[in-house]
Each structure stands twice: as structure tokens, then as C-alpha cells.
Scaffold this motif. Structure first.
Motif, PDB file in Angstrom:
ATOM      1  N   ASN A 174      36.301  -6.242  25.982  1.00 38.87           N
ATOM      2  CA  ASN A 174      37.388  -6.177  25.002  1.00 38.87           C
ATOM      3  C   ASN A 174      38.005  -4.796  24.848  1.00 38.87           C
ATOM      4  OD1 ASN A 174      37.735  -8.960  23.631  1.00 38.87           O
ATOM      5  ND2 ASN A 174      35.558  -8.699  23.969  1.00 38.87           N
TER       6      ASN A 174
ATOM      7  N   LEU B 151      44.307 -21.386  24.325  1.00 41.15           N
ATOM      8  CA  LEU B 151      43.106 -21.352  23.493  1.00 41.15           C
ATOM      9  C   LEU B 151      42.362 -22.671  23.572  1.00 41.15           C
ATOM     10  CD1 LEU B 151      44.342 -19.998  20.048  1.00 41.15           C
ATOM     11  CD2 LEU B 151      42.550 -19.017  21.436  1.00 41.15           C
ATOM     12  N   PRO B 152      41.063 -22.628  23.347  1.00 44.73           N
ATOM     13  CA  PRO B 152      40.356 -23.902  23.173  1.00 44.73           C
ATOM     14  C   PRO B 152      40.900 -24.598  21.924  1.00 44.73           C
ATOM     15  CG  PRO B 152      38.812 -22.088  23.488  1.00 44.73           C
ATOM     16  CD  PRO B 152      40.166 -21.474  23.252  1.00 44.73           C
TER      17      PRO B 152
ATOM     18  N   ILE C 197      38.900 -18.136  15.785  1.00 43.35           N
ATOM     19  CA  ILE C 197      37.927 -18.518  16.801  1.00 43.35           C
ATOM     20  C   ILE C 197      37.572 -19.997  16.700  1.00 43.35           C
ATOM     21  CG2 ILE C 197      35.583 -18.071  17.692  1.00 43.35           C
ATOM     22  CD1 ILE C 197      37.628 -15.757  18.062  1.00 43.35           C
TER      23      ILE C 197
ATOM     24  N   TYR D  32      38.595 -15.672  32.472  1.00 45.67           N
ATOM     25  CA  TYR D  32      37.686 -15.381  31.358  1.00 45.67           C
ATOM     26  C   TYR D  32      38.474 -14.866  30.162  1.00 45.67           C
ATOM     27  CZ  TYR D  32      33.388 -13.993  29.046  1.00 45.67           C
ATOM     28  OH  TYR D  32      32.347 -13.899  28.156  1.00 45.67           O
TER      29      TYR D  32
ATOM     30  N   TYR E 205      33.896 -23.852  25.113  1.00 46.87           N
ATOM     31  CA  TYR E 205      32.533 -24.377  25.236  1.00 46.87           C
ATOM     32  C   TYR E 205      31.911 -24.668  23.880  1.00 46.87           C
ATOM     33  CZ  TYR E 205      30.788 -19.899  23.665  1.00 46.87           C
ATOM     34  OH  TYR E 205      30.532 -18.803  22.895  1.00 46.87           O
ATOM     35  N   ARG E 206      32.621 -24.302  22.810  1.00 46.75           N
ATOM     36  CA  ARG E 206      32.056 -24.501  21.478  1.00 46.75           C
ATOM     37  C   ARG E 206      32.436 -25.866  20.942  1.00 46.75           C
ATOM     38  NH1 ARG E 206      31.514 -18.775  19.108  1.00 46.75           N
ATOM     39  NH2 ARG E 206      32.798 -17.622  20.543  1.00 46.75           N
TER      40      ARG E 206
ATOM     41  N   GLY F 149      33.937 -13.662  17.790  1.00 43.90           N
ATOM     42  CA  GLY F 149      34.471 -14.357  18.965  1.00 43.90           C
ATOM     43  C   GLY F 149      33.704 -14.082  20.246  1.00 43.90           C
ATOM     44  N   VAL F 150      32.968 -12.975  20.281  1.00 42.42           N
ATOM     45  CA  VAL F 150      32.266 -12.601  21.509  1.00 42.42           C
ATOM     46  C   VAL F 150      30.806 -13.020  21.393  1.00 42.42           C
ATOM     47  CG1 VAL F 150      31.604 -10.649  22.964  1.00 42.42           C
ATOM     48  CG2 VAL F 150      33.873 -10.737  21.935  1.00 42.42           C
ATOM     49  N   ASN F 151      30.285 -13.639  22.455  1.00 40.06           N
ATOM     50  CA  ASN F 151      28.984 -14.304  22.328  1.00 40.06           C
ATOM     51  C   ASN F 151      27.804 -13.570  22.955  1.00 40.06           C
ATOM     52  OD1 ASN F 151      29.050 -14.800  25.116  1.00 40.06           O
ATOM     53  ND2 ASN F 151      29.990 -16.796  24.866  1.00 40.06           N
TER      54      ASN F 151
ATOM     55  N   ALA G 298      38.308 -12.644  26.955  1.00 36.43           N
ATOM     56  CA  ALA G 298      37.432 -11.572  26.486  1.00 36.43           C
ATOM     57  C   ALA G 298      37.204 -11.627  24.982  1.00 36.43           C
ATOM     58  CB  ALA G 298      38.013 -10.222  26.876  1.00 36.43           C
ATOM     59  N   TRP G 299      38.276 -11.766  24.197  1.00 37.10           N
ATOM     60  CA  TRP G 299      38.156 -11.665  22.735  1.00 37.10           C
ATOM     61  C   TRP G 299      37.550 -12.938  22.141  1.00 37.10           C
ATOM     62  CZ3 TRP G 299      40.984 -14.932  19.386  1.00 37.10           C
ATOM     63  CH2 TRP G 299      41.897 -15.772  20.038  1.00 37.10           C
ATOM     64  N   HIS G 300      37.477 -13.950  22.986  1.00 37.49           N
ATOM     65  CA  HIS G 300      37.053 -15.261  22.545  1.00 37.49           C
ATOM     66  C   HIS G 300      36.183 -15.757  23.696  1.00 37.49           C
ATOM     67  CE1 HIS G 300      37.511 -19.537  21.801  1.00 37.49           C
ATOM     68  NE2 HIS G 300      38.034 -19.254  20.638  1.00 37.49           N
ATOM     69  N   SER G 301      35.012 -15.152  23.860  1.00 37.19           N
ATOM     70  CA  SER G 301      34.185 -15.327  25.055  1.00 37.19           C
ATOM     71  C   SER G 301      34.216 -16.742  25.588  1.00 37.19           C
ATOM     72  CB  SER G 301      32.716 -15.030  24.751  1.00 37.19           C
ATOM     73  OG  SER G 301      32.549 -13.776  24.211  1.00 37.19           O
ATOM     74  N   GLY G 302      34.333 -16.849  26.884  1.00 37.31           N
ATOM     75  CA  GLY G 302      34.270 -18.164  27.509  1.00 37.31           C
ATOM     76  C   GLY G 302      35.200 -18.246  28.699  1.00 37.31           C
TER      77      GLY G 302
END
Lengths: 210, 344
Positions: free
Chosen positions: B127, A191-192, B248, A113, A146-147, B117-119, A115-119
Motif C-alpha cells: 500500500n 470491488l468485491p 471494505i 491484486y 474472498y470475504r 482492509g489488509v489481511n 492492495a488496499w483491500h487485500s485479495g
């Protein structure tokens, strides 16, 4: 009479518990010295039988981790019949990716996972190759996202030609994947993005049943 | 037969009552506000859950060396931000790269952090717990520390009916607290609700008109943000080299864009901007009137210079101060020790 009822109940329960089990074992193919980390999510498994019926598992997410080789064996409560095709996602879909704190194999402590870039990281592959001109020739691929436009989940369809009763083996050709990647230029993905999408695009080609 | 059915129904009702003695808290949505974004169905609010979240929020147990808590950088008196700190510091005095954001009305946030960045509110807390410049604790270590505490095991059991603490339970408990930090009792709110004996002064009213003309397209009422991302014309800090939203989306069009923050309680949330570069509201307004740096991604709203007289600047600040909600900032319920009542 009572005994009969009891007996039929027990028989019924037994039937349910043994009614169909399919075992799918994933067999990674790679040079043992070259891979140090191999972890990926297999989700939403679907089986299409030769008789036209289907078995579908919704909202199921399994983390396969080479450190725990038993995780490469998936047991499904599905009828044991001749299979035409097995389909599954490698990765975590976008709805699940925005659903907050999850547990089990989706627990963020599993190390899959951001954290700073959820997913979720759909696939983590780390190892060494002489083709990499990096420190200790290492490569690190954390493939996810996922974006849109970098949605890295891939649906995999594996036609089944070789079935042993209720078990099926699916080969995952990591060696082939590494051959496809230009390791000289691409050896570190965290990264994505475009590079992660490129690796994700190779995934449908590396799973097979022979 | 019928008696049997009635008896079973009675027992069912009785036991479900016994086992669900935890009352759900109703999340109040102020009149005229949009529906919250946070999905409370996934995390039913209870009083015990709120108290547990509050205990965790104030407890340095979540940091590697037991030195800082969430509240270290998000103090209620200062609108849940880090007063006097441009950039907040974590364990061992390490400095982060961004100014800590206010924790107000989070249930309406569509994204978190300055770059969005956090959804989801629940995963936001991962974080600060794991960031090396903040608590620098592995999430699993933080969970282990809680599992080693009989007090926390008891508290988690009382909320989740399970004393084995997982990261999911930790994050949901924190969200029980943070989602309830709601602010809707400022003077502005009273005026909008047409409460008796409350009205804007002439200066505040003028400030409100100016606000609507120059600021409201991004800082939209009633939450005072439209949750978008904009480049507001700040020059890039050459040390931090922060590209904001672009990190992001990987899209160069998003370079130097940052989340539009809410203006609620802005009087107390200094310093301002994503890197905390200015200390006063006057400096903030001066940036918009005379400090805009033009670049490719500059907000459309800022292409034309905003011109304000000195008097108008003062009036605008007077209006912004009507967004201060003392009821929220000094609410006993949001403070340290509130959670203590749980264990007694």
C-alpha cells in the motif's frame, strides 16, 4: 549386469518424463475489437477419467492472459486417457488470499491484486461495447473477493465430449458473458460486492467443450 | 557398507550445517500474551533478514523519486507514527487521507490499516509503496530499482540464497523487520510482572481502575486493543468523507467504524484518531466524555455517556503514560544504520 541396470534406469526415467501429459487449451470466443484485457486465474484443476480414476492438482494457480496467448495452453502431468469431465476454479480461494506475499503467477506485480483491500482479482475483463454509455463506450470488470458474503471464486465443471488424443479444448464464451450482463447498467466493477457476484455466477455457463 | 552409510550421514550433517549457517531468531512472546497471528513458519526470522528489512524500511529507494521511506511516516521515537502530522504526506507533498498508525506489536494484528482492509502483514507494505499519495511507485518498479542495486542484490542473496529480487522477497524482508517491532517493557508491563521496586502511583492506580471500567472493553489488555472495529462517535469530516470499515465490507452497518488502535506508547503517537483531528490525550478523553456524536452505528460501549471528573481525567492520562515503552522507542536495534553492519 551393470549395463542392464543403467539401461533400465534410463528407461524408467524416460517413462516418468513422458508418462501422461494432457493439454488443455482455452479458446476465448469474442469479437476481436471488443476486448482489450482478458486475464483470469485457473486453479486446482481436476480431471475425472471415464475409467473412474482422477487426477488432481492441488495448490496450483495459473494466470491466463490474452496478451500472452501461450498462457491459454495448460499442460498437465496427467495420464492421457479418455476424459469424462474437467473441473477447475476461476479465481483464488480464501485460504490462499490471506497467505501473505506470494510469487509466480500470484505475484502482486501481475496486476491481479488489490492492495488496499487485500485479495486477488479472479477475472479482469475490459473492452468496449455500444451498450455502455461511458467514456469511449468502455467497460471494466475486475471480478474478485474472498470475504463472505462476496466470495467470488467459482468452480467450473466441463463435461468432455470432444477429445483429440491428449488434448482437449475448452471454449470460453466471452460474447455470451457480455450478452448476459446488462451493460447499460453494469459497466464498471472495481470491488468485491453484489455486482461482482452476479458476474461470477455467470462464469459456470460460459465454459464448454464442443 | 555400514561405513558408507555413516560417511554419507556425516557428509549430510556437515553440508546442512554449512548451508544453514544463518541462525533463526526466536520470536519472543511475552508471558501471558496470546499467540501471534503472523505465521512465522512462512518467514523464518534471521538476523540477516531483520537487517535487510531494516535497510529497506529506511531507504527512499522504494519511492518513485527517491524522496521518502517507510520511516518518513513511521519514526521510532514517536511510536512509529508521523508526529505533528494529522495526515501524512507522500512524494511531492501529496497529503493522504488518514493518520499514520503505530507499527508496534504487528505480529498480533488480525488486520491492517484503519479500515482493516489488509489481511496480512506481508502485503500491507504494498500500500504505501504504490499509493499515489505515498511513495507512488509501481511495485514492479520498486523491485526493478532494487534489482539494479548491487548492494541490495548482495543483501538479498545473503538472506534468500538468491540474488534475483522479487516482490515476495521484498515484502517478506520488510516483514522480518516490522514483525519484530515489539513493545512490552513499559512501566505498566513491569508492574504487571511484579518487578521489584516498580509500582503504580496512587494516581496511576486510580487511572488504571478508570481505564478498566471505561476503556478496556475495546482497548483490551495486554495489547490494548481487541482488534475490532467501532464507531467511536467522531463527526464525519465533510472533506474526507471517510466511511471507514464500510468501504471494505460494503455493509452500511459498518459506516464510520475504524480499527480500534492499540494504546501502547500513546503518549508519543499524537495526533490521535483516524484523521489525526486532535493533538492531546486530554482532547481524546474530552471527546469520549462530551464529544460523542450519536449515529446508527455508534459503538454499544459508548451509548451511555462516560462521566469523569477533572481529577479522574488527569489520573487516566497518567495511567496511559505508563504504557510508554522507552526501551522500544529508543532501541538501537530498531534504528537507522543498524542495517549497515550487514554489508561490512
Amino acid at each position: 549386469m551393470k549395463k542392464m541396470v543403467c539401461l533400465s534406469c534410463i528407461l524408467f526415467l524416460l517413462c516418468i518424463s513422458t508418462y501422461g501429459q494432457m493439454q488443455i487449451s482455452f479458446k476465448p470466443i469474442f469479437n476481436k475489437d471488443s476486448i482489450s484485457v482478458l486475464k483470469f486465474y485457473v486453479s486446482n484443476v481436476q480431471i475425472l477419467y471415464r475409467d473412474g480414476t482422477k487426477f488432481k492438482e492441488n495448490n496450483s494457480f495459473r494466470l491466463l492472459d490474452i496478451e500472452y496467448i501461450e498462457s491459454f495452453l495448460i499442460i498437465l502431468n496427467a495420464p492421457s486417457k479418455a476424459i469424462e469431465k474437467i473441473s477447475f476454479d476461476v479465481g483464488i480461494d480464501s485460504t490462499t488470499s490471506v497467505s501473505g506475499a506470494l510469487d509466480g503467477d500470484l505475484d502482486p506485480i501481475k496486476g491481479m491484486y488489490w492492495a488496499w483491500h487485500s485479495g486477488y482479482i479472479n477475472l479482469k475483463l475490459e473492452g468496449k461495447s455500444k451498450a455502455c454509455s461511458t467514456i469511449s463506450n468502455e467497460f471494466h470488470f475486475h471480478v474478485g473477493g474472498y470475504r463472505s458474503p462476496f466470495y467470488a471464486l467459482r468452480r467450473i465443471d466441463v463435461p468432455i465430449v470432444n477429445q483429440m488424443g491428449s488434448s482437449v479444448a475448452i471454449q470460453m464464451n466471452i460474447a455470451l458473458l457480455l450478452d448476459k450482463i446488462n451493460l447499460k447498467q453494469i459497466n464498471n466493477i472495481m470491488l468485491p460486492g453484489k455486482e461482482a457476484m452476479q458476474i461470477a455466477d455467470y462464469l459456470p455457463q460460459i465454459f464448454s467443450n464442443k | 557398507m555400514i561405513i558408507g552409510v555413516i560417511l554419507i550421514l556425516f557428509l549430510y550433517v556437515f553440508f546442512s550445517f554449512v548451508f544453514t549457517e544463518q541462525k533463526n531468531i526466536h520470536f519472543h512472546v511475552p508471558e501471558g500474551w496470546p499467540k501471534p497471528v503472523y505465521d512465522f513458519k512462512q518467514n523464518r526470522l534471521t538476523e540477516k533478514g531483520f537487517k535487510l528489512g531494516s535497510a529497506l524500511f529506511f531507504d527512499p529507494i522504494l519511492s518513485r523519486d527517491n524522496s521518502i521511506s517507510c520511516a518518513s511516516c513511521h519514526l521510532s521515537f514517536t511510536a512509529f507514527t508521523h508526529a505533528d502530522h494529522k495526515l501524512s504526506h507522500g512524494i511531492n507533498g501529496r497529503i493522504g487521507t488518514r493518520n499514520s498508525l503505530t507499527l508496534i506489536n504487528l505480529a498480533w494484528n488480525t488486520s491492517f490499516m484503519w479500515d482493516g482492509g489488509v489481511n496480512n502483514l506481508e502485503v500491507q507494505a504494498i500500500n504505501p509503496i504504490t499509493n499515489p499519495s505515498e511513495m507512488n511507485h509501481g511495485l514492479s518498479n520498486a523491485v526493478d530499482a532494487l534489482n539494479a542495486s548491487p548492494r541490495y542484490r548482495k543483501m538479498f542473496y545473503s538472506v534468500f540464497k538468491d540474488s534475483i529480487i522479487t516482490s515476495q522477497k521484498l515484502l517478506k524482508a520488510l516483514a522480518q523487520y516490522t514483525s519484530q517491532l515489539v513493545s512490552y517493557n513499559s512501566k505498566y508491563d513491569s508492574v504487571m510482572r511484579k518487578e521489584k521496586n516498580v509500582s503504580f502511583t496512587q494516581n496511576e492506580l486510580n487511572g488504571y481502575t478508570l481505564f478498566k471500567n471505561h476503556c478496556a472493553s475495546c482497548h483490551t489488555e495486554p495489547l490494548f486493543t481487541n482488534y475490532g472495529f467501532e464507531n467511536n462517535g467522531l463527526s464525519m469530516d465533510t472533506v474526507l468523507k471517510d466511511f471507514g470499515r464500510m468501504m471494505i465490507t460494503q455493509d452500511s452497518k459498518d459506516a464510520f467504524k475504524f480499527k480500534i488502535p492499540t494504546l501502547r506508547n500513546i503518549e508519543f503517537s499524537a495526533p490521535y484518531f483516524h484523521d489525526g483531528r486532535v493533538n492531546t490525550l486530554k482532547d481524546v478523553i474530552n471527546h469520549y466524555t462530551s464529544g460523542i456524536v450519536v449515529s446508527a452505528s455508534l459503538s454499544k460501549q459508548l451509548q451511555q455517556p462516560i462521566i469523569l471528573s477533572e481529577k479522574n481525567k488527569k489520573d487516566l492520562i497518567l495511567f496511559l503514560k505508563t504504557l510508554t515503552d522507552k526501551y522500544a522507542l529508543y532501541n538501537q536495534r530498531f534504528r537507522y544504520n543498524y542495517s549497515e553492519t550487514l554489508t561490512k
